[in-house]
Design an enzyme around this catalytic site. Structure first.
Site, PDB file in Angstrom:
ATOM      1  N   ASP A   1       0.819  -1.221   0.000  1.00  0.00           N
ATOM      2  CA  ASP A   1       0.000   0.000   0.000  1.00  0.00           C
ATOM      3  C   ASP A   1       0.853   1.272   0.000  1.00  0.00           C
ATOM      4  O   ASP A   1       0.349   2.345  -0.294  1.00  0.00           O
ATOM      5  CB  ASP A   1      -0.898   0.037   1.247  1.00  0.00           C
ATOM      6  CG  ASP A   1      -1.719  -1.232   1.407  1.00  0.00           C
ATOM      7  OD1 ASP A   1      -2.020  -1.861   0.382  1.00  0.00           O
ATOM      8  OD2 ASP A   1      -2.059  -1.585   2.548  1.00  0.00           O
TER       9      ASP A   1
ATOM     10  N   ARG B   1     -16.757  -1.314 -23.943  1.00  0.00           N
ATOM     11  CA  ARG B   1     -17.324  -1.377 -22.589  1.00  0.00           C
ATOM     12  C   ARG B   1     -16.609  -0.422 -21.640  1.00  0.00           C
ATOM     13  O   ARG B   1     -15.501   0.031 -21.917  1.00  0.00           O
ATOM     14  CB  ARG B   1     -17.107  -2.777 -22.004  1.00  0.00           C
ATOM     15  CG  ARG B   1     -18.045  -3.819 -22.530  1.00  0.00           C
ATOM     16  CD  ARG B   1     -17.598  -5.177 -22.027  1.00  0.00           C
ATOM     17  NE  ARG B   1     -18.568  -6.195 -22.371  1.00  0.00           N
ATOM     18  CZ  ARG B   1     -18.303  -7.489 -22.394  1.00  0.00           C
ATOM     19  NH1 ARG B   1     -17.089  -7.932 -22.116  1.00  0.00           N
ATOM     20  NH2 ARG B   1     -19.237  -8.351 -22.693  1.00  0.00           N
TER      21      ARG B   1
ATOM     22  N   MET C   1      -5.903  -2.857  -4.715  1.00  0.00           N
ATOM     23  CA  MET C   1      -5.757  -2.790  -3.255  1.00  0.00           C
ATOM     24  C   MET C   1      -5.189  -1.428  -2.844  1.00  0.00           C
ATOM     25  O   MET C   1      -4.983  -0.563  -3.685  1.00  0.00           O
ATOM     26  CB  MET C   1      -4.865  -3.923  -2.764  1.00  0.00           C
ATOM     27  CG  MET C   1      -5.586  -5.256  -2.672  1.00  0.00           C
ATOM     28  SD  MET C   1      -4.515  -6.504  -1.930  1.00  0.00           S
ATOM     29  CE  MET C   1      -5.711  -7.782  -1.547  1.00  0.00           C
ATOM     30  N   GLY C   2      -4.899  -1.293  -1.553  1.00  0.00           N
ATOM     31  CA  GLY C   2      -4.325  -0.039  -1.064  1.00  0.00           C
ATOM     32  C   GLY C   2      -4.856   0.363   0.289  1.00  0.00           C
ATOM     33  O   GLY C   2      -4.398   1.324   0.883  1.00  0.00           O
ATOM     34  N   ARG C   3      -5.915  -0.352   0.718  1.00  0.00           N
ATOM     35  CA  ARG C   3      -6.518  -0.090   2.023  1.00  0.00           C
ATOM     36  C   ARG C   3      -6.926   1.375   2.187  1.00  0.00           C
ATOM     37  O   ARG C   3      -7.789   1.821   1.469  1.00  0.00           O
ATOM     38  CB  ARG C   3      -5.555  -0.518   3.126  1.00  0.00           C
ATOM     39  CG  ARG C   3      -6.269  -0.787   4.439  1.00  0.00           C
ATOM     40  CD  ARG C   3      -5.356  -1.443   5.406  1.00  0.00           C
ATOM     41  NE  ARG C   3      -5.332  -2.874   5.172  1.00  0.00           N
ATOM     42  CZ  ARG C   3      -5.419  -3.784   6.129  1.00  0.00           C
ATOM     43  NH1 ARG C   3      -5.492  -3.424   7.370  1.00  0.00           N
ATOM     44  NH2 ARG C   3      -5.400  -5.053   5.837  1.00  0.00           N
TER      45      ARG C   3
HETATM   46  O1  F6P Z   1      -2.003  -4.158   3.459  1.00  0.00           O
HETATM   47  C1  F6P Z   1      -1.877  -5.004   2.377  1.00  0.00           C
HETATM   48  C2  F6P Z   1      -3.214  -5.461   1.869  1.00  0.00           C
HETATM   49  O2  F6P Z   1      -3.009  -6.251   0.723  1.00  0.00           O
HETATM   50  C3  F6P Z   1      -4.213  -4.337   1.598  1.00  0.00           C
HETATM   51  O3  F6P Z   1      -3.968  -3.683   0.381  1.00  0.00           O
HETATM   52  C4  F6P Z   1      -5.510  -5.091   1.640  1.00  0.00           C
HETATM   53  O4  F6P Z   1      -6.564  -4.233   2.008  1.00  0.00           O
HETATM   54  C5  F6P Z   1      -5.276  -6.121   2.715  1.00  0.00           C
HETATM   55  O5  F6P Z   1      -3.867  -6.264   2.841  1.00  0.00           O
HETATM   56  C6  F6P Z   1      -5.905  -7.460   2.431  1.00  0.00           C
HETATM   57  O6  F6P Z   1      -5.698  -8.281   3.539  1.00  0.00           O
HETATM   58  P1  F6P Z   1      -5.982  -9.835   3.569  1.00  0.00           P
HETATM   59  O7  F6P Z   1      -4.874 -10.523   2.836  1.00  0.00           O
HETATM   60  O8  F6P Z   1      -6.004 -10.158   5.004  1.00  0.00           O
HETATM   61  O9  F6P Z   1      -7.283 -10.056   2.874  1.00  0.00           O
END
Ligand code: F6P
Length: 338
Positions: free
Chosen positions: A128, A163, A170-172
Site C-alpha cells: 500500500d 465497454r 488494493m491499497g486499504r
Molecule cells: O495491506 C496489504 C493489503 O493487501 C491491503 O492492500 C488489503 O486491504 C489487505 O492487505 C488485504 O488483507 P488480507 O490478505 O487479510 O485479505
C-alpha cells in the site's frame, strides 16, 4: 555472541525474502546468530523458531511471500498472548527482534519495545506504501507493476467490446497503487480514498468520452475509495464478503449511463509472485541497515528510505498516521481524466 530474531508479520508481500536473506548475510558478517521466528508474532507464542543460516536463505531472493510464514495475530489485543511473547523472548536468549511488517506489525513492535523494553528494529513492508517516515515501503513497486499489466490487458478487451471496465486495486486507506498504476496504465478515471468520489461527475465524464467517439473507458478504483454522501465502512471492520466498492461503482455507472460495464477486482494477485528488481534491491538494503541498527543498539527505530538514501526514523513516526497520496501526482492524473 549476539542473537537476533527476525519475523515477518501482517500481509505477505513481494520482497520479504530479500530482507530475510540480507539480515542473515549481514548478521553473519558481524558474527551474530539469527533466529527465524515463524508466522509473525505467533512464533513467539508457540516457541516456533529456528536458527537461520546461509544455506537456508540461499535461493529465496526471487521468491514471493515469506519463507518464515506470516499471520495477522496482534498479541497486545490479548493479555495472555502478550505475556507469552515476552516470556518466550526472554527465554530465547535473543538480544533484539527485527520486525518486518506494515503499520500493525510495527505498532506491536513499538508497544513491546515501550512496555517491555524488548529491543526492536522495524523494517517497512507494504504494497500500500502508506507508512509514514519513509518515502517507500518495499512490495509497492511489484504491486504497481502487476496492477499496470492487468490494466493493459483490460484495456484491449474494454476497447474491443466498447465497454466500461472498472478495475479495483488494493491499497486499504490510501490510493497509491490506484494512482501510480492508473497513470502508468493510461486509466481514464482514477478514484482514491483521499478524495471522495462524486458519482455524477464520473458518469458525466464517461458520457462525454462517448460523445467524442471514445466508446470505452477504464476506471481504476482504489479499494478504500468513498462515494460522496454515502456512509463509509472502515476496511478493518468491513465484512470480507461485502460488495466491493468497484462493484458498487460499476453498477451505478452502468445504470446511470446505460453503457455496458464489467468489474474486475484484482485482489491478492497484486501481492503474489516474484518481487520486482527494485523491491529485491530495497529489501536487501533494508535488511543490511536493520542489522547495522542492532549493532549500534539504536532500538525503537524503523529503517527508512528518503531522498534516495537508506536512513532510520522512530517507529512511532512511521505509525503515527497514513501517508496520503502525492497531490501533485494526482493533479497530473487529472490531466488525462477526459
Ligand atoms: O495491506 C496489504 C493489503 O493487501 C491491503 O492492500 C488489503 O486491504 C489487505 O492487505 C488485504 O488483507 P488480507 O490478505 O487479510 O485479505
Amino acid at each position: 555472541m549476539r542473537k537476533i530474531g527476525i519475523l515477518t508479520g501482517g500481509a505477505d508481500c513481494p520482497g520479504l525474502n530479500s530482507v530475510i536473506r540480507a539480515v542473515v548475510r549481514k548478521a553473519m558478517q558481524e558474527g551474530f546468530v539469527v533466529t527465524g521466528i515463524k508466522n509473525g508474532w505467533n512464533g513467539l507464542i508457540d516457541n516456533d523458531m529456528k536458527i537461520l543460516d546461509l544455506r537456508m536463505t540461499s535461493g529465496i531472493l526471487d521468491r514471493g511471500g515469506t519463507v518464515l510464514g506470516t499471520s495477522r495475530l496482534r498479541p497486545p489485543l490479548y493479555p495472555e498472548k502478550e505475556a507469552k511473547v515476552v516470556e518466550n523472548f526472554r527465554r530465547s536468549g535473543m538480544d533484539a527482534i527485527i520486525a518486518v511488517g506494515g503499520e500493525n506489525t510495527l505498532q506491536i513492535a513499538l508497544d513491546l519495545y515501550k512496555k517491555h523494553s524488548i529491543p526492536m528494529i522495524g523494517v517497512p513492508k507494504s504494497i500500500d506504501n502508506a507508512l509514514c517516515g519513509t518515502d517507500y515501503a518495499f512490495g509497492f513497486d511489484t504491486a504497481v507493476n502487476i496492477a499496470t499489466e492487468c490494466i493493459d490487458r483490460l484495456h484491449t478487451t474494454a476497447e474491443s467490446h466498447h465497454r466500461i471496465i472498472v478495475i479495483e486495486v488494493m491499497g486499504r486507506y490510501t490510493g497509491w497503487i490506484a494512482l501510480q498504476a492508473g497513470i502508468a496504465g493510461g486509466a481514464d478515471i482514477i478514484l482514491v480514498p483521499e478524495i471522495p468520489v462524486d458519482i455524477d461527475e464520473i458518469c458525466t465524464l464517461v458520457r462525454a468520452r462517448h460523445r467524442r467517439g471514445k466508446n470505452f473507458s477504464l476506471i481504476v478504483v482504489s479499494e478504500g475509495a468513498k462515494i460522496k454522501g454515502q456512509v463509509e465502512v472502515d476496511k478493518e471492520k468491513r465484512d470480507n464478503h461485502a460488495p466491493h466498492i468497484g462493484e458498487i461503482i460499476g453498477k451505478i455507472v452502468e445504470d446511470e449511463t446505460g453503457y455496458e460495464t464489467r468489474v474486475s477486482v484484482l485482489g491478492h494477485i497484486q501481492r503474489g509472485g516474484t518481487p520486482s528488481a527494485y523491491d529485491r534491491l530495497i529489501g536487501t538494503q533494508f535488511g543490511v541497515k536493520a542489522v547495522e541498527l542492532v549493532k549500534a543498539n539504536d532500538f525503537g527505530k524503523m529503517v527508512s528510505f528518503h531522498d534516495g538514501k537508506i536512513h532510520s526514523v522512530n517507529i512511532a513516526e512511521a505509525v503515527s498516521k497514513h501517508k496520503a497520496i502525492d497531490k501533485d501526482l494526482f493533479e497530473i492524473a487529472q490531466l488525462f481524466a477526459d
